[in-house]
Design a protein around this motif. Structure first.
Motif, PDB file in Angstrom:
ATOM      1  N   SER A 227      -9.930  -4.380  -3.097  1.00  0.00           N
ATOM      2  CA  SER A 227     -10.801  -2.948  -3.268  1.00  0.00           C
ATOM      3  C   SER A 227     -11.706  -2.933  -2.272  1.00  0.00           C
ATOM      4  O   SER A 227     -11.930  -1.825  -1.809  1.00  0.00           O
ATOM      5  CB  SER A 227     -11.432  -3.418  -4.600  1.00  0.00           C
ATOM      6  OG  SER A 227     -10.612  -3.426  -5.809  1.00  0.00           O
TER       7      SER A 227
ATOM      8  N   ALA B 218     -10.036  -1.691   0.797  1.00  0.00           N
ATOM      9  CA  ALA B 218      -9.579  -0.251   0.639  1.00  0.00           C
ATOM     10  C   ALA B 218     -10.746   0.816   1.039  1.00  0.00           C
ATOM     11  O   ALA B 218     -10.551   1.757   1.721  1.00  0.00           O
ATOM     12  CB  ALA B 218      -8.837  -0.090  -0.610  1.00  0.00           C
ATOM     13  N   LEU B 219     -11.606   0.007   0.491  1.00  0.00           N
ATOM     14  CA  LEU B 219     -12.861   1.111   0.624  1.00  0.00           C
ATOM     15  C   LEU B 219     -13.370   1.225   2.222  1.00  0.00           C
ATOM     16  O   LEU B 219     -13.689   2.357   2.835  1.00  0.00           O
ATOM     17  CB  LEU B 219     -14.127   0.482   0.016  1.00  0.00           C
ATOM     18  CG  LEU B 219     -15.501   1.245   0.192  1.00  0.00           C
ATOM     19  CD1 LEU B 219     -15.437   2.737  -0.436  1.00  0.00           C
ATOM     20  CD2 LEU B 219     -16.800   0.292  -0.678  1.00  0.00           C
TER      21      LEU B 219
ATOM     22  N   SER C  28     -10.815   3.461   3.942  1.00  0.00           N
ATOM     23  CA  SER C  28     -11.049   4.887   3.638  1.00  0.00           C
ATOM     24  C   SER C  28     -11.978   5.596   4.446  1.00  0.00           C
ATOM     25  O   SER C  28     -11.934   6.627   4.839  1.00  0.00           O
ATOM     26  CB  SER C  28     -11.374   4.960   2.173  1.00  0.00           C
ATOM     27  OG  SER C  28     -12.679   4.575   1.898  1.00  0.00           O
ATOM     28  N   ARG C  29     -13.018   4.855   4.754  1.00  0.00           N
ATOM     29  CA  ARG C  29     -13.898   5.231   5.787  1.00  0.00           C
ATOM     30  C   ARG C  29     -13.316   5.637   7.020  1.00  0.00           C
ATOM     31  O   ARG C  29     -13.621   6.304   8.016  1.00  0.00           O
ATOM     32  CB  ARG C  29     -15.131   4.492   5.927  1.00  0.00           C
ATOM     33  CG  ARG C  29     -15.811   4.173   4.760  1.00  0.00           C
ATOM     34  CD  ARG C  29     -17.350   3.464   4.999  1.00  0.00           C
ATOM     35  NE  ARG C  29     -17.413   2.384   5.495  1.00  0.00           N
ATOM     36  CZ  ARG C  29     -17.381   1.042   4.724  1.00  0.00           C
ATOM     37  NH1 ARG C  29     -17.626   1.379   3.402  1.00  0.00           N
ATOM     38  NH2 ARG C  29     -17.642   0.063   5.162  1.00  0.00           N
TER      39      ARG C  29
ATOM     40  N   ALA D 133      -2.662   7.245   0.168  1.00  0.00           N
ATOM     41  CA  ALA D 133      -3.658   7.548  -0.719  1.00  0.00           C
ATOM     42  C   ALA D 133      -3.173   7.063  -2.252  1.00  0.00           C
ATOM     43  O   ALA D 133      -4.193   7.152  -2.927  1.00  0.00           O
ATOM     44  CB  ALA D 133      -3.985   8.827  -0.807  1.00  0.00           C
TER      45      ALA D 133
ATOM     46  N   ASP E  74      -6.912   0.960  -6.965  1.00  0.00           N
ATOM     47  CA  ASP E  74      -7.146   2.469  -6.534  1.00  0.00           C
ATOM     48  C   ASP E  74      -7.589   2.590  -5.377  1.00  0.00           C
ATOM     49  O   ASP E  74      -8.425   1.874  -4.813  1.00  0.00           O
ATOM     50  CB  ASP E  74      -7.954   3.204  -7.785  1.00  0.00           C
ATOM     51  CG  ASP E  74      -7.156   3.425  -8.867  1.00  0.00           C
ATOM     52  OD1 ASP E  74      -5.809   3.414  -8.905  1.00  0.00           O
ATOM     53  OD2 ASP E  74      -7.850   3.493 -10.005  1.00  0.00           O
ATOM     54  N   VAL E  75      -7.390   3.361  -4.412  1.00  0.00           N
ATOM     55  CA  VAL E  75      -7.795   3.779  -2.984  1.00  0.00           C
ATOM     56  C   VAL E  75      -8.723   4.813  -3.259  1.00  0.00           C
ATOM     57  O   VAL E  75      -8.579   5.972  -3.924  1.00  0.00           O
ATOM     58  CB  VAL E  75      -6.705   4.056  -2.219  1.00  0.00           C
ATOM     59  CG1 VAL E  75      -7.043   4.583  -0.684  1.00  0.00           C
ATOM     60  CG2 VAL E  75      -5.764   2.998  -2.086  1.00  0.00           C
ATOM     61  N   PRO E  76     -10.133   4.682  -2.853  1.00  0.00           N
ATOM     62  CA  PRO E  76     -10.918   5.640  -2.878  1.00  0.00           C
ATOM     63  C   PRO E  76     -10.591   7.031  -2.409  1.00  0.00           C
ATOM     64  O   PRO E  76      -9.689   7.103  -1.342  1.00  0.00           O
ATOM     65  CB  PRO E  76     -12.121   5.122  -1.809  1.00  0.00           C
ATOM     66  CG  PRO E  76     -11.891   3.519  -1.982  1.00  0.00           C
ATOM     67  CD  PRO E  76     -10.456   3.424  -1.903  1.00  0.00           C
ATOM     68  N   SER E  77     -11.003   8.125  -2.896  1.00  0.00           N
ATOM     69  CA  SER E  77     -10.403   9.461  -2.511  1.00  0.00           C
ATOM     70  C   SER E  77     -11.329  10.115  -1.527  1.00  0.00           C
ATOM     71  O   SER E  77     -12.656   9.965  -1.887  1.00  0.00           O
ATOM     72  CB  SER E  77     -10.447  10.352  -3.970  1.00  0.00           C
ATOM     73  OG  SER E  77     -10.184  11.739  -3.418  1.00  0.00           O
ATOM     74  N   VAL E  78     -10.815  10.209  -0.189  1.00  0.00           N
ATOM     75  CA  VAL E  78     -11.730  10.798   0.885  1.00  0.00           C
ATOM     76  C   VAL E  78     -10.753  11.966   1.336  1.00  0.00           C
ATOM     77  O   VAL E  78      -9.617  12.133   1.050  1.00  0.00           O
ATOM     78  CB  VAL E  78     -11.886   9.708   1.912  1.00  0.00           C
ATOM     79  CG1 VAL E  78     -12.743   8.739   1.365  1.00  0.00           C
ATOM     80  CG2 VAL E  78     -10.592   9.357   2.464  1.00  0.00           C
TER      81      VAL E  78
ATOM     82  N   SER F  46       0.885  -1.214   0.061  1.00  0.00           N
ATOM     83  CA  SER F  46       0.013   0.181   0.014  1.00  0.00           C
ATOM     84  C   SER F  46       0.881   1.250  -0.044  1.00  0.00           C
ATOM     85  O   SER F  46       1.907   1.160   0.534  1.00  0.00           O
ATOM     86  CB  SER F  46      -1.121  -0.092   1.101  1.00  0.00           C
ATOM     87  OG  SER F  46      -0.168  -0.093   2.580  1.00  0.00           O
TER      88      SER F  46
END
Length: 296
Positions: free
Chosen positions: A274, A277-278, A281-282, A218, A233-237, A215
């Motif tokens: 995926s 990673a979601l 990201s939270r 971001a 891809d890592v979710p954008s937050v 990893s």
């Protein structure tokens, strides 16, 4: 094909986390007033177990906490979050390991000081095989290495999936790797002779790890396995706090692996990464390692 409630055994570090939200990291002799604080159970394996439990799994944490009043509070916190604790230092009167964490409010970056697992050398318990047999997946954070290697050997003998959280290279990691099915490492995980994620993936493959990933905050998670290689891809937050986000990633990935049946495929590994990673990201989008649980 999916099955019922997954079960996971998490082997490694448990700490008391004292997390302060500050405007900036203090300089020499500087005193700061924090904007907020969190005091809770922490540590890579513990946080992964909490995430696994929150996602609907049955999590057992094999660790060292002790009978000190601070340790009693740590165990109570884990129990309230649905994690079963197997404490191999239950008779110890010493306080648990404490992680002091400063989180910079504007960036979510953190600075951490901790004694980690240095206070205890844990021998495998007599019921280790039974603990492993009762689980679908066994996750390791690389702390309490003697215990980790013993549990990984048991998992390999019993046909249980094994997952490594490679936060950093530790003494004895080379003995653990041949017993690992899946390793997901941070950018700070540097095996001997490596300097890039590609080097790390190659090193892990040479040590027998079938599926691996690195990893990069971001940035994308790069991965490799028998079916190929790629990036997720890592979710954008908006990042508020990165403390424990990698641990949550591993807990969520362990949950995905425990639910899966049959041989892991490239498609399945990418989907699992995926999904994990979601979830992670939270965990980055609010302050404190517990806030995402309340908001999820």
């Amino acid at each position: 094909m999916e099955k019922g409630r997954p079960t996971g055994l998490f082997v490694g570090l448990c700490t008391l986390d004292v997390i302060q939200l500050v405007d900036h990291a203090p300089g020499a002799n500087e005193k700061l007033t924090a904007q907020d604080q969190v005091v809770a159970a922490g540590g890579p394996a513990a946080n992964a177990a909490i995430a696994f439990s929150h996602l609907g799994g049955a999590a057992t944490l094999l660790t060292a906490i002790g009978a000190h009043a601070l340790g009693v509070g740590v165990a109570a916190d884990l129990n309230a979050l649905g994690v079963t604790v197997s404490d191999l230092a239950a008779d110890s009167a010493q306080p648990p390991a404490v992680s002091s964490v400063l989180v910079t409010a504007s960036t979510g970056e953190r600075a951490v000081a901790s004694t980690n697992a240095t206070a205890h050398r844990l021998a495998p318990p007599d019921d280790l095989d039974a603990l492993v047999a009762a689980c679908d997946v066994v996750e390791f954070d690389g702390h309490h290495m003697e215990l980790a290697v013993a549990a990984a050997r048991s998992a390999r003998a019993l046909g249980r999936k094994t997952l490594l959280d490679g936060g950093s290279w530790k003494s004895g990691t080379q003995d653990l790797l041949p017993l690992i099915d899946v390793a997901v490492c941070s950018a700070d995980f540097h095996p001997p002779g490596t300097s890039t994620p590609a080097d790390t993936l190659r090193f892990l493959r040479e040590y027998g790890v079938a599926w691996s990933a690195v990893s990069g905050g971001a940035g994308p998670i790069v991965w490799a396995g028998p079916g190929g290689e790629g990036a997720v891809d890592v979710p954008s937050v908006k990042v508020v706090d990165t403390v424990g986000a990698g641990d949550v990633l591993h807990g969520a990935l362990a949950h995905q692996l425990a639910l899966s049946e049959g041989q892991l495929t490239s498609k399945g590994f990418v989907e699992a990464l995926s999904g994990a990673a979601l979830v992670a990201s939270r965990a980055c989008a609010s302050f404190g390692t517990r806030a995402w649980l309340r908001e999820d």
